[in-house]
Motif scaffolding. Structure first.
Motif, PDB file in Angstrom:
ATOM      1  N   THR A  68       0.838  -1.207   0.000  1.00  0.00           N
ATOM      2  CA  THR A  68       0.000   0.000   0.000  1.00  0.00           C
ATOM      3  C   THR A  68       0.872   1.256   0.000  1.00  0.00           C
ATOM      4  O   THR A  68       0.584   2.226  -0.706  1.00  0.00           O
ATOM      5  N   LEU A  69       1.934   1.221   0.777  1.00  0.00           N
ATOM      6  CA  LEU A  69       2.838   2.375   0.843  1.00  0.00           C
ATOM      7  C   LEU A  69       3.430   2.690  -0.532  1.00  0.00           C
ATOM      8  O   LEU A  69       3.478   3.846  -0.963  1.00  0.00           O
ATOM      9  N   HIS A  70       3.842   1.642  -1.238  1.00  0.00           N
ATOM     10  CA  HIS A  70       4.442   1.879  -2.556  1.00  0.00           C
ATOM     11  C   HIS A  70       3.404   2.391  -3.548  1.00  0.00           C
ATOM     12  O   HIS A  70       3.711   3.221  -4.409  1.00  0.00           O
ATOM     13  N   GLU A  71       2.170   1.916  -3.425  1.00  0.00           N
ATOM     14  CA  GLU A  71       1.114   2.403  -4.312  1.00  0.00           C
ATOM     15  C   GLU A  71       0.870   3.884  -4.044  1.00  0.00           C
ATOM     16  O   GLU A  71       0.731   4.689  -4.954  1.00  0.00           O
ATOM     17  N   LYS A  72       0.873   4.229  -2.760  1.00  0.00           N
ATOM     18  CA  LYS A  72       0.681   5.643  -2.373  1.00  0.00           C
ATOM     19  C   LYS A  72       1.823   6.499  -2.940  1.00  0.00           C
ATOM     20  O   LYS A  72       1.596   7.610  -3.449  1.00  0.00           O
ATOM     21  N   GLN A  73       3.053   5.947  -2.873  1.00  0.00           N
ATOM     22  CA  GLN A  73       4.186   6.720  -3.391  1.00  0.00           C
ATOM     23  C   GLN A  73       4.041   6.967  -4.894  1.00  0.00           C
ATOM     24  O   GLN A  73       4.347   8.042  -5.386  1.00  0.00           O
ATOM     25  N   ARG A  74       3.528   5.956  -5.608  1.00  0.00           N
ATOM     26  CA  ARG A  74       3.355   6.130  -7.057  1.00  0.00           C
ATOM     27  C   ARG A  74       2.284   7.168  -7.355  1.00  0.00           C
ATOM     28  O   ARG A  74       2.358   7.886  -8.352  1.00  0.00           O
ATOM     29  N   LEU A  75       1.280   7.236  -6.483  1.00  0.00           N
ATOM     30  CA  LEU A  75       0.145   8.142  -6.736  1.00  0.00           C
ATOM     31  C   LEU A  75       0.271   9.453  -5.968  1.00  0.00           C
ATOM     32  O   LEU A  75      -0.721  10.174  -5.785  1.00  0.00           O
ATOM     33  N   ASN A  76       1.495   9.741  -5.525  1.00  0.00           N
ATOM     34  CA  ASN A  76       1.740  10.980  -4.787  1.00  0.00           C
ATOM     35  C   ASN A  76       1.225  12.180  -5.567  1.00  0.00           C
ATOM     36  O   ASN A  76       1.413  12.270  -6.772  1.00  0.00           O
ATOM     37  N   GLY A  77       0.592  13.083  -4.876  1.00  0.00           N
ATOM     38  CA  GLY A  77       0.040  14.255  -5.563  1.00  0.00           C
ATOM     39  C   GLY A  77      -1.439  14.064  -5.824  1.00  0.00           C
ATOM     40  O   GLY A  77      -2.216  15.004  -5.720  1.00  0.00           O
ATOM     41  N   ILE A  78      -1.822  12.817  -6.174  1.00  0.00           N
ATOM     42  CA  ILE A  78      -3.252  12.510  -6.301  1.00  0.00           C
ATOM     43  C   ILE A  78      -3.756  12.118  -4.911  1.00  0.00           C
ATOM     44  O   ILE A  78      -4.751  12.609  -4.418  1.00  0.00           O
ATOM     45  N   LEU A  79      -2.974  11.217  -4.307  1.00  0.00           N
ATOM     46  CA  LEU A  79      -3.229  10.857  -2.907  1.00  0.00           C
ATOM     47  C   LEU A  79      -2.316  11.737  -2.066  1.00  0.00           C
ATOM     48  O   LEU A  79      -1.097  11.712  -2.270  1.00  0.00           O
ATOM     49  N   ASN A  80      -2.883  12.488  -1.159  1.00  0.00           N
ATOM     50  CA  ASN A  80      -2.034  13.371  -0.356  1.00  0.00           C
ATOM     51  C   ASN A  80      -1.932  12.892   1.087  1.00  0.00           C
ATOM     52  O   ASN A  80      -2.714  12.071   1.534  1.00  0.00           O
ATOM     53  N   GLY A  81      -0.947  13.410   1.774  1.00  0.00           N
ATOM     54  CA  GLY A  81      -0.735  13.031   3.180  1.00  0.00           C
ATOM     55  C   GLY A  81       0.397  12.033   3.281  1.00  0.00           C
ATOM     56  O   GLY A  81       0.762  11.378   2.303  1.00  0.00           O
ATOM     57  N   ASP A  82       0.990  11.975   4.466  1.00  0.00           N
ATOM     58  CA  ASP A  82       2.122  11.063   4.676  1.00  0.00           C
ATOM     59  C   ASP A  82       1.625   9.722   5.196  1.00  0.00           C
ATOM     60  O   ASP A  82       0.778   9.677   6.075  1.00  0.00           O
ATOM     61  N   LEU A  83       2.183   8.662   4.640  1.00  0.00           N
ATOM     62  CA  LEU A  83       1.894   7.322   5.164  1.00  0.00           C
ATOM     63  C   LEU A  83       3.183   6.755   5.738  1.00  0.00           C
ATOM     64  O   LEU A  83       4.259   6.957   5.170  1.00  0.00           O
ATOM     65  N   SER A  84       3.088   6.072   6.843  1.00  0.00           N
ATOM     66  CA  SER A  84       4.277   5.363   7.327  1.00  0.00           C
ATOM     67  C   SER A  84       3.815   4.064   7.981  1.00  0.00           C
ATOM     68  O   SER A  84       2.663   3.941   8.404  1.00  0.00           O
ATOM     69  N   ILE A  85       4.744   3.110   8.049  1.00  0.00           N
ATOM     70  CA  ILE A  85       4.391   1.804   8.615  1.00  0.00           C
ATOM     71  C   ILE A  85       4.761   1.775  10.092  1.00  0.00           C
ATOM     72  O   ILE A  85       5.895   2.081  10.456  1.00  0.00           O
ATOM     73  N   ASP A  86       3.787   1.422  10.921  1.00  0.00           N
ATOM     74  CA  ASP A  86       4.061   1.201  12.341  1.00  0.00           C
ATOM     75  C   ASP A  86       4.441  -0.287  12.462  1.00  0.00           C
ATOM     76  O   ASP A  86       3.572  -1.160  12.411  1.00  0.00           O
ATOM     77  N   TRP A  87       5.746  -0.550  12.555  1.00  0.00           N
ATOM     78  CA  TRP A  87       6.229  -1.934  12.522  1.00  0.00           C
ATOM     79  C   TRP A  87       5.634  -2.768  13.649  1.00  0.00           C
ATOM     80  O   TRP A  87       5.218  -3.905  13.451  1.00  0.00           O
ATOM     81  N   TYR A  88       5.576  -2.175  14.849  1.00  0.00           N
ATOM     82  CA  TYR A  88       5.073  -2.934  15.994  1.00  0.00           C
ATOM     83  C   TYR A  88       3.629  -3.394  15.723  1.00  0.00           C
ATOM     84  O   TYR A  88       3.285  -4.558  15.924  1.00  0.00           O
ATOM     85  N   LYS A  89       2.816  -2.448  15.223  1.00  0.00           N
ATOM     86  CA  LYS A  89       1.412  -2.798  14.964  1.00  0.00           C
ATOM     87  C   LYS A  89       1.306  -3.786  13.793  1.00  0.00           C
ATOM     88  O   LYS A  89       0.439  -4.655  13.785  1.00  0.00           O
ATOM     89  N   ASN A  90       2.184  -3.621  12.827  1.00  0.00           N
ATOM     90  CA  ASN A  90       2.196  -4.552  11.698  1.00  0.00           C
ATOM     91  C   ASN A  90       2.502  -5.964  12.211  1.00  0.00           C
ATOM     92  O   ASN A  90       1.862  -6.946  11.807  1.00  0.00           O
ATOM     93  N   MET A  91       3.475  -6.045  13.134  1.00  0.00           N
ATOM     94  CA  MET A  91       3.843  -7.349  13.703  1.00  0.00           C
ATOM     95  C   MET A  91       2.690  -7.914  14.549  1.00  0.00           C
ATOM     96  O   MET A  91       2.399  -9.118  14.482  1.00  0.00           O
TER      97      MET A  91
END
Ligand SMILES: Cc1cc2nc3c(=O)[nH]c(=O)nc-3n(C[C@H](O)[C@H](O)[C@H](O)COP(=O)(O)OP(=O)(O)OC[C@H]3O[C@@H](n4cnc5c(N)ncnc54)[C@H](O)[C@@H]3O)c2cc1C
Ligand SMILES: NC(=O)c1ccc[n+]([C@@H]2O[C@H](COP(=O)([O-])OP(=O)(O)OC[C@H]3O[C@@H](n4cnc5c(N)ncnc54)[C@H](O)[C@@H]3O)[C@@H](O)[C@H]2O)c1
Length: 442
Positions: free
Chosen positions: A61-84
């Motif tokens: 999802t993060l990489h998709e957001k990076q590709r669509l930067n400008g269309i999709l706005n706002g910062d995304l980051s991964i919370d590793w602990y929550k991901n785990m």
């Protein structure tokens, strides 16, 4: 059931090499036992495919957001602990679920480390269990480099259980595990360095496409060091140093991803005369070992097929058909695809580009980035190579793109069933969809 033995079939190991075939075999009325030394389900659900792909979901999802930067706005980051935590939530119940399934089909599940006593007997927890046939499906374990300080390095199991992502992570090797985990760690905020043993990564994949994946990872900050032979791992306080060639890299965590070796030690193979070597247990085209009553299935069997879950599943199901008398034929493998779950993904099946050139097959390469469907989410890179034999049948395909797992999967029936151009034309796919997009190239 044979009265002479405790079981019709006794399996050593409870991974895909066992349970995909054992369950349907038990449902046909055969009496089965499964011995497992660790977690039921084996590597794939607990420490492999399922665990890894759970952690990969936000990365995609993060990489998709990076590709669509400008269309999709706002910062995304991964919370590793929550991901785990999320991974634990969906993975930790799998051993119980699989054990429940085995028991539902009246398969005896024996927890312990089994070892062969003779061609029909296994010792486990100080007791012996006998069977008409035994299947060894003990899988592989991670290689540990034999260099000073090797205890300071971790393996893929440790990575898949990390509570906190280290700031600096160094990966040794550049195969499947290295590239997939480099991608996940990089997206999760780590500075990742990959020490490549040679100047090429993922050598079984089409190298021009591998380069595109490595370029994408490099652009996102992963550092690749080519032709690096690790010499030692050293510790100074909490700081680790990886020494290689005449150089070194400082790091917080080391992942040894230098391959996996067959679990052939301490299971009585020499005692009963089952032949094996560093590639695994020797089997014939019926998966029979050098001892008539003993078979091998999954990663531990030395076959030419890729050591993957679909191979283990196919082999265990083949043994189910063999034991129940459905077939006497040799195992006949279908086209087996494989994918590196990096971003972009690398996927392939069948005849390679090099083989195609030797055989005089037609090789069609396409840059897909101009396709309107790929432009929707700005896929970059996206390249597909298709290989056709003299009869115009699709016999191989390889793709590098974020959708390569889906596209390569969707093409499989064309190759497996050798569809003619007329049959291909009859295939209708949902429109718009990735399958419809890729089949338009056939
Ligand atoms: C990090 C990682 C990611 C992977 N990702 C993918 C992927 O995305 N797609 C894919 O297709 N494949 C993937 N694989 C490969 C896949 O996990 C294996 O091909 C598959 O698990 C093989 O199944 P198996 O039953 O042969 O072996 P395993 O699943 O390893 O099962 C063997 C079992 O035998 C047990 N055992 C060993 N010795 C004994 C003994 N003496 N007595 C009793 N039990 C014993 C072990 O504890 C283990 O549970 C991945 C592997 C790893 C390590
Ligand atoms: N997506 C998937 O299907 C998937 C994902 C992960 C793992 N797997 C399975 O697990 C297996 C193991 O994966 P892996 O990545 O550990 O193995 P691998 O064989 O893919 O890669 C091993 C890497 O270690 C390097 N290496 C070997 N010896 C070395 C040494 N002495 N010093 C430095 N580098 C060295 C090799 O050059 C290679 O780059 C795979 O072959 C595959 O069967 C599959």
């Amino acid at each position: 059931m044979s009265k002479q033995y405790d079981y019709d079939v006794l399996y050593l190991g409870a991974g895909h090499g066992t349970f995909d075939g054992a369950i349907p075999l038990a449902s046909k009325g055969y009496h089965l036992g499964v011995i497992e030394a660790d977690k039921i389900g084996g590597t794939c659900p607990n420490w492999g495919c399922n665990a890894k792909i759970a952690l990969d979901a936000p990365v995609r999802t993060l990489h998709e957001k990076q590709r669509l930067n400008g269309i999709l706005n706002g910062d995304l980051s991964i919370d590793w602990y929550k991901n785990m935590q999320h991974k634990h939530k969906i993975i930790d119940g799998l051993p119980n679920a699989i054990e429940g399934l085995l028991k539902h089909f009246k398969i005896d599940v024996i927890k312990g480390r089994g070892s062969l006593v003779d061609g029909h007997t296994v010792e486990v927890n100080g007791k012996t269990k006998s069977a008409k046939n035994i299947v060894i499906a003990t899988g592989l374990h991670s290689n540990h480099l034999d260099i000073p300080g090797s205890d300071l390095a971790h393996d893929s199991k440790d990575f898949l259980a990390l509570d906190h992502m280290p700031k600096n992570l160094t990966i040794i090797g550049s195969g499947y595990i290295s590239i997939e985990f480099a991608d996940i760690a990089n997206a999760s905020g780590a500075n990742v360095t990959v020490l490549m043993h040679h100047d090429k990564a993922l050598r079984q994949f089409y190298q021009p496409y591998v380069e595109k994946t490595l370029d994408a990872l490099s652009q996102r900050g992963v550092k690749f060091i080519k032709n690096a032979t690790p010499k030692s791992f050293e510790k100074d306080g909490s700081q680790l140093t990886v020494k290689y060639n005449d150089d070194k890299v400082k790091t917080d965590w080391i992942l040894d991803a230098t391959g996996r070796n067959p679990n052939v030690k301490n299971i009585g193979l020499d005692k009963v005369g089952v032949k094996y070597d560093a590639n695994g247990i020797k089997v014939d085209d019926h998966l029979r070992t050098s001892v008539d009553s003993i078979y091998a299935s999954g990663d531990v069997a030395d076959t030419d097929e890729p050591k993957l879950t679909p191979t283990a599943q196919f082999q265990s199901k083949y043994l189910m058909h063999l034991f129940s008398g459905d077939t006497k034929d040799a195992i006949d493998y279908p086209v087996i695809p494989t994918v590196v779950f990096s971003s972009p993904r690398l996927a392939k099946f069948g005849v390679s580009v090099d083989e195609a050139k030797q055989k005089g097959y037609k090789v069609v390469s396409k840059n897909l980035t101009g396709d309107w469907y790929r432009q929707i989410d700005k896929e970059q890179p996206a390249h597909l190579t298709l290989i056709f034999d003299q009869d115009k049948h699709l016999v191989g395909a390889t793709e590098v793109s974020d959708k390569a797992d889906d596209t390569i999967d969707s093409l499989l029936p064309a190759a497996e069933y050798k569809l003619s151009p007329a049959q291909v034309e009859r295939m209708i796919y949902l429109f718009p969809s990735i399958a419809s997009d890729v089949w338009a190239n056939l």
